[in-house]
Design an enzyme around this catalytic site. Structure first.
Site, PDB file in Angstrom:
ATOM      1  N   SER A  47       0.862  -1.183   0.000  1.00 32.79           N
ATOM      2  CA  SER A  47       0.000   0.000   0.000  1.00 32.79           C
ATOM      3  C   SER A  47       0.896   1.229   0.000  1.00 32.79           C
ATOM      4  CB  SER A  47      -0.913  -0.006   1.223  1.00 32.79           C
ATOM      5  OG  SER A  47      -1.845   1.050   1.132  1.00 32.79           O
ATOM      6  N   GLU A  48       0.608   2.164  -0.898  1.00 33.38           N
ATOM      7  CA  GLU A  48       1.524   3.283  -1.136  1.00 33.38           C
ATOM      8  C   GLU A  48       1.815   4.116   0.103  1.00 33.38           C
ATOM      9  OE1 GLU A  48      -0.661   5.542  -4.019  1.00 33.38           O
ATOM     10  OE2 GLU A  48      -1.746   6.658  -2.510  1.00 33.38           O
ATOM     11  N   ASN A  49       0.891   4.067   1.080  1.00 28.40           N
ATOM     12  CA  ASN A  49       1.104   4.879   2.274  1.00 28.40           C
ATOM     13  C   ASN A  49       2.069   4.244   3.265  1.00 28.40           C
ATOM     14  OD1 ASN A  49      -1.210   3.111   2.413  1.00 28.40           O
ATOM     15  ND2 ASN A  49      -1.716   4.023   4.388  1.00 28.40           N
ATOM     16  N   GLN A  86       7.395   7.155   3.205  1.00 29.73           N
ATOM     17  CA  GLN A  86       6.929   7.420   1.842  1.00 29.73           C
ATOM     18  C   GLN A  86       8.018   7.304   0.784  1.00 29.73           C
ATOM     19  OE1 GLN A  86       3.583   8.527   0.437  1.00 29.73           O
ATOM     20  NE2 GLN A  86       3.516   7.024   2.068  1.00 29.73           N
ATOM     21  N   SER A  89       8.551   3.735   0.238  1.00 33.90           N
ATOM     22  CA  SER A  89       7.366   3.152  -0.388  1.00 33.90           C
ATOM     23  C   SER A  89       7.366   3.421  -1.889  1.00 33.90           C
ATOM     24  CB  SER A  89       6.106   3.743   0.247  1.00 33.90           C
ATOM     25  OG  SER A  89       4.954   3.183  -0.339  1.00 33.90           O
TER      26      SER A  89
END
Lengths: 221, 227, 221, 227
Positions: A47-49, A86, A89
């Site tokens: 998940s990008e977060n 982030q 990520s």
């Protein structure tokens, strides 16, 4: 002819995700894919977060505001998952470490250009999030969409008219009527759902199509 | 089931090929994956390009690889040390090519590779020998040098604990290049003290997420998970 | 006239390091500064290999090969210190987060150019480590060196003849005979050790010097 | 003694000035430093440039700051959400300038600022509206877009535990932008659940070293160390 439901489309995408894959599922339709991943395969959702090894939604009452997905919904973390910031990520995406991302789309061109972030309407407030990073960063970008708009226009086009998300980045499209493989050579039809003929599909899509069903079955691709 | 555990260091490096580029973790001996390097020496592949901060210390690890004549080129920041005699001899004999990079540029270029950047304008080296022939640009009143990412076919790193998904923690200053090299290689192989069951590593303290690790070898014990 | 010993030079540099400073001490002579930091000040030493809050050498027999400094000597970590990887470590330097670094030098120019990594001899094996990053990254770069070489040549020069480490990066030089502040305006003498006169110092240094002792005392700089 | 503990959120933000640029941590509400934002609203400084992933949710935090009319410009990746009505209204009224950045470019530009880079060639956005007018370059067969670092006068972030030296840990996905924003601002102010004694945080699990943090405020308790 029977079109695939949204759930059937999700089931079909899930079939093509192999054991051990690192996968990012976009917001909306692609999120459904998580429900159909084969239980006998270990597949890690990113998940990008800042999550790797994202699990399903928690039971009611056990939500944690600090543990959400890219759609800002509460989720869980699988045993063996982890957290990161982030920049790490997006390094996973942009550095080519994610095997597959699955995105929705407004339009996809036969060479794989993607338009999925902006309708182009002058009064729309634009928002892009991680769509552009995912589209060009994952090893393979799958699109999941109905082939036609509600108005009956094909979303598989020769040239996108909506603002682009990325150039030549989509390798496969899973639609309600067929699966397409895209590339410099154009759109190849991998399989057709229900009883639809190739000619009827070509008539719906209104772009040049190559029938690759036999050859792809032979090579197992 | 995802199980990145290799049966042995030898098995883990069995496909390292002649002429491969290999990042090797460590600052001096801290964080150097000595078991993997021993296995690489036994494997026999030569003509290697090595990316490491140094150029070997004493007789073990990278120094032994150099002594064995397997290294064609080394990209590093600090080759000359009191105990880098194997490198020194090969270098003076013209048998090893040296690309010297300021340590911060080395780290930033490795990080840029892992993150998918095409190039970076870095503040270090401007006006020096190490920027000669490189593109420079003034940005907001300061001069920067254009540097390109460093990628590798393999990364051999040393970590502390790991699990079968490849999640890693490190120990003290042995962490050094491990996390960024893991992100910049096509195939990252981690030597760990111990492989622990999935879930034994707190998700908050994992330093290298398993996505960046392809193989893991325990030099100490392996605890299998019950799953 | 009495020249400062290496220990006295270290003591003098230590005086100028304020409470709360984040400091990187280069290999060699600058390492001595750690021994003279005032015990009533909390000062955090950074080591390029990934430590913040570096403590002194451990007692014999308690060395840990995983806990070393930039010179690859065993050290300890203070309570409150922490570990991080190389990219973060050099971000601390290059991003301007380190308040002061103290480096040795072969030569420094009056405008602050530094040469400390390479003798320029054709058969020398070059090694740079973090010197270039520190020189240009820290908020202030101090140099600590004897003013003269063993052959009696001044190491404070109008133009460096050794290969450069960084341009216009040194703000202060602490030598065995004087402390200099450098900048676009040239070398200003901040203080002179022992009984040496300004004229005698200028004669040793063989570069134009500005006597800034009075003005710097007044402003407290 | 180094003690970065601020007496209150109000004291911590007391020098945030009219027209300041401020990074605000969080992805939606996870990791958003609500107490600090409340204090900033009370402080009254306006004309702010805000860097955040979003443009506020609902009625609290960044949404409240926007509602109060303090934001002149916002740099973010995903402003339009079901509950971003305060941003939407100000934006449509022409009262807020929007700089939209792909989320990965946003993160990379913040990280580049913290690391002292002058600019980066990034793979994202090439051929799109968001790269219009920007320099592009082909490197090793791929097109990249030149993007510049994003710095700020202040960063307001939310962490989990912290100590008086400013060392921080985070909680779950609330980590998001905290660590990189802390590195990219002149003055980083962290809101933490709890301030613990120096040494209570294992040096291996500190995510943000104290060097990147100038002030810390506890919304929960403060345990003083005995030292």
């Amino acid at each position: 002819m029977s079109r695939l439901s949204r759930e059937d489309m999700a089931r079909r995408v899930a079939q093509d995700i192999p054991e051990g894959a690192y996968v990012n599922l976009g917001i909306g339709l692609p999120t459904l894919v998580a429900n159909y991943l084969p239980r006998d395969r270990e597949i890690l959702l990113q998940s990008e977060n800042g999550l790797l090894g994202m699990g399903p939604a928690p039971p009611k009452g056990q939500e944690d505001g600090d543990l959400i997905n890219a759609g800002k919904q509460p989720v869980t973390l699988l045993t063996g998952g982890c957290y990161f910031h982030q920049a790490d990520s997006f390094a996973m995406m942009r550095g080519g470490h994610i095997d597959i991302c699955v995105l929705g789309a407004f339009q996809v061109s036969t060479r794989g250009d993607l338009a999925n972030w902006h309708t182009g309407e002058p009064d729309a407030i634009p928002a892009v999030g991680g769509a552009m990073d995912l589209a060009i960063g994952a090893k393979q970008t799958f699109v999941m969409m109905e082939l036609l708009t509600k108005q009956g226009a094909s979303k598989l086009v020769e040239t996108c008219t909506f603002p682009l998300t990325g150039l030549a980045c989509v390798s496969r499209i899973y639609t309600d009527v067929a699966v397409f493989a895209l590339g410099a050579g154009g759109a190849r039809v991998v399989e057709i759902a229900g009883g639809l003929s190739f000619e009827a599909l070509a008539d719906m899509a209104r772009v040049p199509l190559i029938d690759a069903r036999a050859s792809l079955r032979e090579t197992g691709a | 089931m995802i199980d990145k555990t290799a049966a042995s260091a030898e098995a883990a490096v069995a496909d390292i090929f002649e002429g491969a580029s290999i990042m090797i973790g460590g600052f001096g001996l801290a964080g150097m994956p000595s078991r993997l390097i021993d296995a690489l020496i036994a494997r026999g592949a030569g003509g290697l390009t090595i990316i490491n901060n140094n150029a070997g210390n004493g007789e073990t690890g990278l120094a032994a690889l150099i002594k064995a004549g397997r290294v064609r080129k080394i990209i590093c920041s600090f080759p000359r040390q009191t105990d880098s005699h194997h490198f020194d001899a090969r270098y003076r004999a013209g048998e090893i090519e040296l690309e010297l990079a300021p340590q911060g540029n080395l780290a930033a270029r490795i990080q840029a590779a892992g993150a998918g950047l095409g190039a970076i304008f870095t503040p270090t080296g401007n006006g020096t020998l190490l920027a000669e022939g490189k593109e420079t640009r003034e940005i907001a009143g300061r001069q920067y040098v254009l540097e390109y990412p460093i990628r590798a076919d393999f990364a051999l790193i040393k970590a502390h604990k790991g699990d079968r998904w490849g999640n890693l923690t490190y120990r003290k200053s042995a962490r050094n290049f491990g996390p960024i090299m893991a992100m910049a290689a096509t195939c990252t192989i981690a030597e760990v003290s111990e492989i622990v069951p999935l879930g034994a590593l707190d998700p908050e303290i994992v330093v290298t997420p398993g996505i960046f690790v392809q193989r893991i070898v325990a030099v100490g014990g392996v605890q299998r998970d019950d799953a």
